[in-house]
Design a protein around this motif. Structure first.
Motif, mmCIF file in Angstrom:
data_model
loop_
_atom_site.group_PDB
_atom_site.id
_atom_site.type_symbol
_atom_site.label_atom_id
_atom_site.label_comp_id
_atom_site.label_asym_id
_atom_site.label_seq_id
_atom_site.Cartn_x
_atom_site.Cartn_y
_atom_site.Cartn_z
ATOM 1 N N TYR A 81 53.688 12.291 -35.310
ATOM 2 C CA TYR A 81 52.177 11.676 -34.959
ATOM 3 C C TYR A 81 51.222 11.972 -35.943
ATOM 4 C CZ TYR A 81 51.358 16.183 -32.959
ATOM 5 O OH TYR A 81 51.303 17.744 -32.976
ATOM 6 N N ASN A 82 49.840 11.395 -35.824
ATOM 7 C CA ASN A 82 48.747 11.650 -36.509
ATOM 8 C C ASN A 82 47.936 12.718 -35.826
ATOM 9 O OD1 ASN A 82 49.405 9.244 -38.264
ATOM 10 N ND2 ASN A 82 48.456 7.795 -36.989
ATOM 11 N N PRO A 83 47.355 13.301 -36.956
ATOM 12 C CA PRO A 83 46.299 14.359 -36.556
ATOM 13 C C PRO A 83 45.340 13.721 -35.573
ATOM 14 C CG PRO A 83 46.836 14.745 -38.835
ATOM 15 C CD PRO A 83 47.416 13.382 -38.541
ATOM 16 N N TYR A 84 44.706 14.171 -34.603
ATOM 17 C CA TYR A 84 43.579 13.609 -33.833
ATOM 18 C C TYR A 84 42.443 13.210 -34.708
ATOM 19 C CZ TYR A 84 45.450 14.598 -29.170
ATOM 20 O OH TYR A 84 46.455 14.222 -27.944
ATOM 21 N N CYS A 85 42.283 13.881 -35.854
ATOM 22 C CA CYS A 85 41.158 13.326 -36.626
ATOM 23 C C CYS A 85 41.335 12.077 -37.360
ATOM 24 C CB CYS A 85 40.743 14.557 -37.920
ATOM 25 S SG CYS A 85 42.050 15.110 -38.763
ATOM 26 N N ALA A 86 42.518 11.578 -37.451
ATOM 27 C CA ALA A 86 43.018 10.323 -37.793
ATOM 28 C C ALA A 86 42.125 9.196 -36.882
ATOM 29 C CB ALA A 86 44.252 9.717 -37.916
ATOM 30 N N TYR A 87 41.878 9.688 -35.616
ATOM 31 C CA TYR A 87 41.035 8.656 -34.776
ATOM 32 C C TYR A 87 39.610 8.999 -34.355
ATOM 33 C CZ TYR A 87 46.135 8.278 -33.729
ATOM 34 O OH TYR A 87 47.553 8.344 -33.948
ATOM 35 N N ASN A 88 39.445 10.272 -34.499
ATOM 36 C CA ASN A 88 37.778 10.843 -34.321
ATOM 37 C C ASN A 88 37.530 12.014 -35.203
ATOM 38 O OD1 ASN A 88 35.655 11.679 -32.879
ATOM 39 N ND2 ASN A 88 36.120 11.105 -31.005
ATOM 40 N N GLU A 89 36.511 11.817 -35.986
ATOM 41 C CA GLU A 89 36.358 13.021 -36.813
ATOM 42 C C GLU A 89 35.897 14.326 -36.059
ATOM 43 O OE1 GLU A 89 32.632 10.399 -36.481
ATOM 44 O OE2 GLU A 89 34.902 10.002 -36.834
ATOM 45 N N LYS A 90 35.464 14.334 -34.903
ATOM 46 C CA LYS A 90 34.992 15.619 -34.060
ATOM 47 C C LYS A 90 36.066 16.509 -34.155
ATOM 48 C CE LYS A 90 36.084 14.710 -29.240
ATOM 49 N NZ LYS A 90 35.612 14.463 -28.001
ATOM 50 N N TYR A 91 37.446 16.011 -34.260
ATOM 51 C CA TYR A 91 38.598 17.194 -34.327
ATOM 52 C C TYR A 91 38.716 17.888 -35.571
ATOM 53 C CZ TYR A 91 39.690 14.875 -29.967
ATOM 54 O OH TYR A 91 39.822 14.359 -28.461
ATOM 55 N N SER A 92 39.226 18.988 -35.427
ATOM 56 C CA SER A 92 39.385 20.062 -36.526
ATOM 57 C C SER A 92 40.810 19.982 -36.734
ATOM 58 C CB SER A 92 38.764 21.416 -36.125
ATOM 59 O OG SER A 92 39.162 22.252 -37.236
ATOM 60 N N CYS A 93 41.454 19.361 -37.636
ATOM 61 C CA CYS A 93 43.047 19.355 -38.003
ATOM 62 C C CYS A 93 43.373 20.119 -38.959
ATOM 63 C CB CYS A 93 43.156 17.713 -38.006
ATOM 64 S SG CYS A 93 42.628 16.814 -36.757
ATOM 65 N N PRO A 94 44.437 20.812 -38.947
ATOM 66 C CA PRO A 94 45.146 21.403 -39.894
ATOM 67 C C PRO A 94 45.392 20.653 -41.017
ATOM 68 C CG PRO A 94 46.022 22.281 -37.972
ATOM 69 C CD PRO A 94 45.014 20.965 -37.425
ATOM 70 N N GLY B 261 48.902 12.881 -44.013
ATOM 71 C CA GLY B 261 50.143 13.306 -43.547
ATOM 72 C C GLY B 261 50.310 13.284 -41.999
ATOM 73 N N ARG B 262 51.463 13.927 -41.269
ATOM 74 C CA ARG B 262 51.566 13.815 -39.884
ATOM 75 C C ARG B 262 52.244 15.059 -39.495
ATOM 76 N NH1 ARG B 262 55.213 8.700 -39.596
ATOM 77 N NH2 ARG B 262 55.655 9.118 -41.768
ATOM 78 N N TYR B 263 52.363 15.086 -38.221
ATOM 79 C CA TYR B 263 52.693 16.421 -37.441
ATOM 80 C C TYR B 263 53.936 16.093 -36.523
ATOM 81 C CZ TYR B 263 47.880 17.960 -38.403
ATOM 82 O OH TYR B 263 46.738 18.292 -38.659
ATOM 83 N N SER C 221 40.966 11.186 -20.189
ATOM 84 C CA SER C 221 41.017 12.836 -19.920
ATOM 85 C C SER C 221 41.934 13.509 -21.176
ATOM 86 C CB SER C 221 41.495 13.083 -18.473
ATOM 87 O OG SER C 221 42.931 12.980 -18.272
ATOM 88 N N LYS C 222 42.752 12.453 -21.769
ATOM 89 C CA LYS C 222 43.725 12.896 -22.836
ATOM 90 C C LYS C 222 43.590 12.347 -24.221
ATOM 91 C CE LYS C 222 47.414 13.733 -19.563
ATOM 92 N NZ LYS C 222 48.891 13.228 -19.167
ATOM 93 N N SER C 223 42.788 11.334 -24.066
ATOM 94 C CA SER C 223 42.910 10.271 -25.348
ATOM 95 C C SER C 223 42.097 10.967 -26.496
ATOM 96 C CB SER C 223 42.399 8.973 -25.159
ATOM 97 O OG SER C 223 42.470 8.070 -26.220
ATOM 98 N N PRO C 224 42.379 11.081 -27.683
ATOM 99 C CA PRO C 224 41.530 11.354 -29.033
ATOM 100 C C PRO C 224 40.471 10.181 -29.364
ATOM 101 C CG PRO C 224 43.740 11.006 -29.753
ATOM 102 C CD PRO C 224 43.557 10.676 -28.064
ATOM 103 N N LEU C 225 40.863 9.047 -28.694
ATOM 104 C CA LEU C 225 40.212 8.144 -29.137
ATOM 105 C C LEU C 225 38.803 8.070 -29.069
ATOM 106 C CD1 LEU C 225 42.715 5.150 -28.357
ATOM 107 C CD2 LEU C 225 42.064 6.112 -30.630
#
Length: 199
Positions: free
Chosen positions: A165-178, A144-146, A41-45
């Motif tokens: 930590y890494n942007p979520y798009c480092a794990y899944n390209e569906k995310y929109s990361c600054p 980069g990281r946040y 329910s929380k994982s970006p993977l």
């Protein structure tokens, strides 16, 4: 038989002590990160990556990267569109400039405030610190990281790079990361926080 039993107990004790030592090196923040990444329910993977996930790769905690920074607020800064990895833009402003030292060298970074997040009670005092450094593309994520921060009462703020930590798009390209602004580049290796994700 007595000698064998004594030897077994010694080996068992040493083994337990080593296991306990290893657990002590893992911070509460690292434990929470791993728990969140295992939680569907929380994982970006992606599902296939989460099913074989055993834990994130962290740099060893280093107090060198826990710094007290001076915060110079910039109350008159204008809102701008921070680019992301998709067509979306994030409405941000520079909340202030932080100045700090790592191993005797002085650095500066912009810390940002998001317009959309300010409307939510839970994030009213939230600050966003994205940064680039010389580990990017080597041992850490290339983009980069946040770091998540909260607005302090005074003009100093604690920055713990061990929680970067890494942007979520480092794990899944569906995310929109600054995308980290170039002015937030640190000309040093920040060997702290989460390392690059290896699938």
């Amino acid at each position: 038989m007595k000698n064998f039993l004594l030897l077994f107990l010694m080996v068992f004790s040493v083994g337990c002590a080593q296991d306990k030592h290893m657990l002590n090196e893992e911070t509460d923040w690292q434990k929470k990160m791993n728990a969140d990444f295992k939680d569907a329910s929380k994982s970006p993977l992606k599902d296939k990556d989460r099913k074989k996930f055993t834990g994130l790769d962290f740099y060893k905690f280093d107090s060198t990267y826990v710094v007290t920074a001076k915060l110079k607020r910039t109350p008159d800064s204008e809102w701008f569109n921070m680019k992301t990895t998709t067509d979306r833009v994030s409405k941000e402003r520079v909340f202030g400039i932080i100045t700090f030292e790592i191993e005797g060298e002085t650095f500066q970074l912009n810390v940002y405030q998001g317009k959309e997040l300010m409307q939510k009670d839970a994030y009213r005092d939230y600050l966003f610190l994205p940064f680039l450094d010389d580990t990017n593309g080597n041992s850490s994520y290339p983009g980069g990281r946040y770091i998540d921060l909260r607005i302090p009462d005074g003009d100093t703020i604690i920055i713990d790079f061990n929680t970067s930590y890494n942007p979520y798009c480092a794990y899944n390209e569906k995310y929109s990361c600054p995308i980290v602004p170039r002015e937030n580049y640190l000309a040093t290796e920040v060997k702290a926080g989460v390392k690059a994700f290896k699938k």
